[in-house]
Write a protein that holds these residues in place. Sequence first.
Motif, PDB file in Angstrom:
ATOM      1  N   UNK A   9       5.275   0.303 -11.743  1.00 47.43           N
ATOM      2  CA  UNK A   9       5.969   0.036 -10.492  1.00 47.43           C
ATOM      3  C   UNK A   9       5.991   1.331  -9.695  1.00 47.43           C
ATOM      4  N   UNK A  10       5.562   1.286  -8.435  1.00 48.07           N
ATOM      5  CA  UNK A  10       5.565   2.499  -7.624  1.00 48.07           C
ATOM      6  C   UNK A  10       6.216   2.221  -6.279  1.00 48.07           C
ATOM      7  N   UNK A  11       6.709   3.289  -5.656  1.00 53.69           N
ATOM      8  CA  UNK A  11       7.302   3.157  -4.325  1.00 53.69           C
ATOM      9  C   UNK A  11       6.216   3.404  -3.270  1.00 53.69           C
ATOM     10  N   UNK A  12       6.485   3.073  -2.000  1.00 55.17           N
ATOM     11  CA  UNK A  12       5.402   3.040  -1.007  1.00 55.17           C
ATOM     12  C   UNK A  12       5.074   4.341  -0.293  1.00 55.17           C
ATOM     13  N   UNK A  13       5.812   5.405  -0.533  1.00 53.93           N
ATOM     14  CA  UNK A  13       5.525   6.642   0.209  1.00 53.93           C
ATOM     15  C   UNK A  13       4.431   7.437  -0.489  1.00 53.93           C
ATOM     16  N   UNK A  14       4.633   7.750  -1.776  1.00 55.40           N
ATOM     17  CA  UNK A  14       3.669   8.582  -2.506  1.00 55.40           C
ATOM     18  C   UNK A  14       3.290   7.984  -3.861  1.00 55.40           C
ATOM     19  N   UNK A  15       3.565   6.691  -4.061  1.00 56.53           N
ATOM     20  CA  UNK A  15       3.297   6.020  -5.343  1.00 56.53           C
ATOM     21  C   UNK A  15       4.113   6.632  -6.469  1.00 56.53           C
ATOM     22  N   UNK A  16       5.313   7.097  -6.161  1.00 57.91           N
ATOM     23  CA  UNK A  16       6.203   7.611  -7.198  1.00 57.91           C
ATOM     24  C   UNK A  16       6.628   6.500  -8.139  1.00 57.91           C
ATOM     25  N   UNK A  59       0.842  -1.194   0.000  1.00 58.84           N
ATOM     26  CA  UNK A  59       0.000   0.000   0.000  1.00 58.84           C
ATOM     27  C   UNK A  59       0.874   1.239   0.000  1.00 58.84           C
ATOM     28  N   UNK A  60       0.272   2.354  -0.341  1.00 60.31           N
ATOM     29  CA  UNK A  60       0.965   3.633  -0.414  1.00 60.31           C
ATOM     30  C   UNK A  60       0.511   4.500   0.754  1.00 60.31           C
ATOM     31  N   UNK A  61       1.477   5.092   1.444  1.00 57.27           N
ATOM     32  CA  UNK A  61       1.163   5.857   2.651  1.00 57.27           C
ATOM     33  C   UNK A  61       0.456   7.172   2.357  1.00 57.27           C
ATOM     34  N   UNK A  62       0.946   7.909   1.355  1.00 56.36           N
ATOM     35  CA  UNK A  62       0.404   9.233   1.031  1.00 56.36           C
ATOM     36  C   UNK A  62       0.103   9.315  -0.458  1.00 56.36           C
ATOM     37  N   UNK A  63      -0.964   8.678  -0.914  1.00 51.20           N
ATOM     38  CA  UNK A  63      -1.233   8.636  -2.357  1.00 51.20           C
ATOM     39  C   UNK A  63      -1.930   9.893  -2.876  1.00 51.20           C
ATOM     40  N   UNK A  64      -1.453  11.052  -2.431  1.00 52.00           N
ATOM     41  CA  UNK A  64      -2.142  12.305  -2.753  1.00 52.00           C
ATOM     42  C   UNK A  64      -2.082  12.599  -4.254  1.00 52.00           C
ATOM     43  N   UNK A 106       5.037   5.367  12.691  1.00 56.42           N
ATOM     44  CA  UNK A 106       4.103   5.054  13.771  1.00 56.42           C
ATOM     45  C   UNK A 106       2.766   4.553  13.226  1.00 56.42           C
ATOM     46  N   UNK A 107       2.474   4.888  11.966  1.00 56.95           N
ATOM     47  CA  UNK A 107       1.258   4.394  11.325  1.00 56.95           C
ATOM     48  C   UNK A 107       1.424   3.037  10.676  1.00 56.95           C
ATOM     49  N   UNK A 108       2.586   2.419  10.859  1.00 56.55           N
ATOM     50  CA  UNK A 108       2.785   1.066  10.352  1.00 56.55           C
ATOM     51  C   UNK A 108       3.584   0.956   9.076  1.00 56.55           C
ATOM     52  N   UNK A 109       4.110   2.071   8.572  1.00 56.90           N
ATOM     53  CA  UNK A 109       4.912   2.052   7.340  1.00 56.90           C
ATOM     54  C   UNK A 109       6.393   2.013   7.734  1.00 56.90           C
ATOM     55  N   UNK A 110       6.994   0.839   7.635  1.00 53.00           N
ATOM     56  CA  UNK A 110       8.346   0.673   8.167  1.00 53.00           C
ATOM     57  C   UNK A 110       9.374   0.224   7.130  1.00 53.00           C
ATOM     58  N   UNK A 111       9.046   0.324   5.847  1.00 52.73           N
ATOM     59  CA  UNK A 111      10.022  -0.009   4.806  1.00 52.73           C
ATOM     60  C   UNK A 111      11.197   0.975   4.879  1.00 52.73           C
ATOM     61  N   UNK A 112      12.356   0.626   4.304  1.00 51.56           N
ATOM     62  CA  UNK A 112      13.514   1.535   4.355  1.00 51.56           C
ATOM     63  C   UNK A 112      13.231   2.935   3.828  1.00 51.56           C
ATOM     64  N   UNK A 113      12.248   3.064   2.929  1.00 45.99           N
ATOM     65  CA  UNK A 113      11.887   4.375   2.381  1.00 45.99           C
ATOM     66  C   UNK A 113      11.450   5.352   3.463  1.00 45.99           C
ATOM     67  N   UNK A 114      11.008   4.819   4.614  1.00 52.87           N
ATOM     68  CA  UNK A 114      10.431   5.644   5.672  1.00 52.87           C
ATOM     69  C   UNK A 114      11.417   5.926   6.799  1.00 52.87           C
TER      70      UNK A 114
END
Length: 924
Positions: free
Chosen positions: A904-911, A519-524, A758-766
Amino acid sequence: MAWSIPRLSRRAFLKTTGYGAAGLTLLSPAAQFVKTAAAKDETIEEVSYSICNFCSSVCNLKVTTHTRNGEKRVVKLDGNPHSTLNRGKICARGQSGLRQTYDTDRLKTPLIRVEGSKRGEYAFRAASWEEAYDYIARKTQAAAIQPWEWTMVGGWTSCVFYMSWAVPFAMANEVPNIVASPMQHCVTTGHLGTDLVTGNFNIHDEMLPDFDNAKYILFMGNNASIGAVSTCRMVRFAQGRKKGAKIVALDPRRSETAAKADEWIQIKPGTDLPFLLAMMRILMDEGLYDAAFLRKHTNMPFLAYRDETGELRLLTDEQGRPRVRVEGRDEVRTVAAFSNDNTVDVDGNAFTPALKTPKDYSLDGRAVMTVFEAQLQELEPYTAKWAADITGIDAEVIERIAHEFGTTRPAIIDPGWHGARYGNIMMTRRVQAMIQALTGGLDRVGGWMNSAEVHHKAARMYEAMEHGYEMGSPLATLAGMAFAKMVIGALSKGENFSHGHPGWTWAWNAQEKAAGHFSVALPVMTESGLRESVEGRVKFNDEPYLTRAFLINASNPVRHYYPDSRWKETLSHENVELVVMIEVLPSDTAPYADVILPNTTYLERDEPTLYGNGVNHDLALTTRYAAIPPLYDTEETADILLKMTEIISGNTDTFHDWVEKLTGLKAAPIKAALERNRQTMKKGAYQLACREVAFDQAAERLGVTPDHIDKILRAKGVYHELDREQILEEHAMPWRMPVPTESGRVEFFSSLMRQLRDGGHTAPNFNVLAANVPIQLRSGSPREIAAPLAKDEFYFTYGKTPTVSHASTNSNNPVLAAINEFKSDVYKGVWIHPERAERLGIAMGDPIQLTNTQSGQQTTGHAYVTRLIHPDVIFVYSSFGVENKALSRTHGDGTATSKLIPYQVEPVVAGFRSQEFTVRVNRA
C-alpha cells in the motif's frame, strides 16, 4: 508480567555467543596474518579511526587492534573521543561492529548460481573474480540486455557512502532506473513533509536537534532516534534531560524513549496528525508564536486568494514576486521572489509585514487574506475536542501540552526518523516542522539545527546564485530541495539518455495517470512500477518497457519491502535474465541472485573519499582507515562499479567524466593514479586512486598539504574546520541566509504542493496548507470502519530494536544475537495487553497467529504480554524473521513484518502505508 534482568555471567555469555577460545580460533583466516617485527608472544597495540556503518548517524570510531605472532586483529571499537558528533560514545551496534568483520557466515569469495538451481534456492558455487565478471559479461551479451533494462537497487550504506559512484555509474551506462531503499521508508515518505517547510533534502541526515539546550522536548511518531539508538542524538538528549528539560512522549507503546520521558501519553496509532493539528490551532489562535520570526522569515505574511475553483494561490506581481501588506497601513509591498527577509521590499524600503488583514479585506475587487489567516481558517474544525475523539487523549491534555510547548523557550518537537507508517505521515511531519517554526526554533540554540555541511553547501550555493555562475559537481555541492530536484530531473527525463527512456517508475505512473488510475506524483527512486516493468505491463512509445537485469548493492529488498512475496516473485520472474548482488552477508535477498560479489567490511577499507562529518553542528572532514587488511577474497564497491561499467557499456572514460561532473573529483588525475596503482595492486586500485585525488583536492581548498590532512585524520579521526558558533553567526538559516526552499523562506504555504495540484494531483495529501489527511485502518463501509474493534482485532505497529539497524543484517552478529536472546521475550515477542490477551486465552510466551484483516496475509509469533502497550494495539520489532539459513545465528528467529504488511502506498512519493490495517490475533 514485569520483565526482570536475569544474571548473565561471562561464561554464560560466551556460551550464548559460541565464542569461547575455540570459537575465536575459528575466526582466524590465513589472510589475517601480517608481517611484523614483534617478538613472539608480544602484543602490539595500535589505534586507527573509522566511521560506523550501522546507521545513518555515521558516528566516528576509535578502532583498537592487537598484533600478536604476526596476526593483526581488531579487538575493540569505541566512540572517537575527538569527535564532537558522538562525543566519544557509541551504541551497542557500533561497539559490536567488529563481529561483522569476523562473522563466520560472511561472504568470502564470489559466488555463481549452481547450474540447474532456481532463484530462491541458496545454491551457489565459489568462483574467482575473473570467472564471476566473465559470467556477468556473457549473460549480458547473450541476452542482449539494454541499458534501460537494468535496475539498480541500493541500501542506505550505498546511498550515504557510494552515491558519488552509483549515480555516475547510472549516467555513464545510461541506466535510468534506481531503487533506493531509504526513500519509500523515510527519506521521501516522512521527511519530505519536513523538507517542504524547511527546505532540507533528508532531515535525519541534515538536522540534529540541540537537545542539550532545550527546556521542553516533545516526541511523536519516533522512537528510533533516541531509543533505537542514534548516538549523536542520544548523547545530546541525555544532556538535555540531565539539565532539566521536560520530556513528553506520545506513543501507543511505552517505548525506550517513552521510558525516559517525564510523561508518557498513550495515543491511538495513526492519530498523531489530528493531535498536531489541534495543537497548531491552539498555538496560532492564542498567539503562542514568535510573530517577528513569522513576519520576517516565513511566507505567513504573503497575500493569497482563492480562485474560481476554490484553490488557494499566492498573490504575486507580473514577475511572480509575492505581495505583502504593511502592518497598520492600507498599503501593499512587493518582496523578492527568493529571500530570507520580508521586511525589505524590492525597492530596498524597510517595512513591517502584516500577519493579518482587516475584516473583509479585498484587493482589486478580489477577497484577499494572508497565508497566516488562510491557515487559521483551515485549522478551524480541528479543535482539541475533535482531536480527543480521534486520539483517545483528553482535550484538556491536548490543550495543556500545546500551552506548555508554546510558552516554553527553547522547545523541540522532534522531527522524527522512519516515515513509512500511514498515508498521512508526510502531512504529520509537515505540521511538526510548522509547529517548530511557529516558535522560531530553527537553527538556533535549543531548537532544530542544521548540520554544518548543510550550512556550508547552502552558503556556496547562494554565493553562486548571487554572482551568476554555474554550480559544478551537484552531488557534492547542492543543498536541500535543489539537490532533490536535480535527482528527480536526472531520472525522470528521457532526453537525459541517448535511448530516450525515462526511469520505468516515471513511465508507469504517467501511464496510470493517463488511464485515470491511481498514480504517484513523485516516484523518485521508488519501486512503484517495478513489478509491472518486469511483467511487461509498462509501455514506452507503445513498446513494452522491460526490466531484465538487477544490480543490488547493500540492499535487502526481500526483507525490507512489502510484502516479501512481491520481491521474491519479481526477482524470480522469467523475464529477468540476471541478478547481480554486492553484499557482505547472505541476506534474504541473496538466494534470488545469480552472482554474488563479496564486499569488504568497513573495518578493512580505506574509504575512496573524504566526507563531511554527518549531522555534526561543527564543520569537519572525516574518512575511514583500514584497521586490518581484507580477510577474504573481497572487493571495493567503487572498483566493482568501474568493472561493471566495462561490462555493460565499455564507457569507463565516460564513467570517470561523470564522477568529475557530479562530485568534482577530477578524472585525469584519477585515471593516472589508477594506472599507477594497477602496477602493484590487484584489488581496490580505483578506490585508492579516488582517495588520493580527494585528499589532494581537499588540501588545495584548505590551503594545506594532503600529508597534513592525513596526519590529523590518523591522529584524531576528524579534521576540524569550523565551530558551530561561527557557522551560526554567519550562516544560520533563515536568520542569516535563506533556507533552500523555492522561496528561501520557511514555507507554511507549500510551493511544491501548489505545483503538484496544478498538475492534477488533488488528493488531501497535496494540500498547500496544514490539513487533515484521512487514513483507513479498516476496510468496509463507513459504519464497519467506525465500529468497535472485534474481540480478536488489533491495530498493528512495529519498530526497531536498539540492537538492529534498518536494512542491516547485523542481527546475525554474535554479540547482538546474544543480547537479543537475552531479551528474547521483549525483542522477539509480539506485544499484547494482558486484558486483551486474557479474553483470547493467550498467556506469556504462547505461540500466536497474526492475520491481516485486509489482505489475509499471515505470520506467526510468540506473545509478550505487557501493560506497556495500548490495549487496542499489538507491536512487533521489525528486526527479525530472517529466512536464509546461511545466516546461522538469526534465521527462523522472531516475526517477519514483511510477511504481514501488504503493498500500500500513498500518492505523493509512493511512501509505504505499512501500518494502515488491523490484524486478528489467535492462539496458533
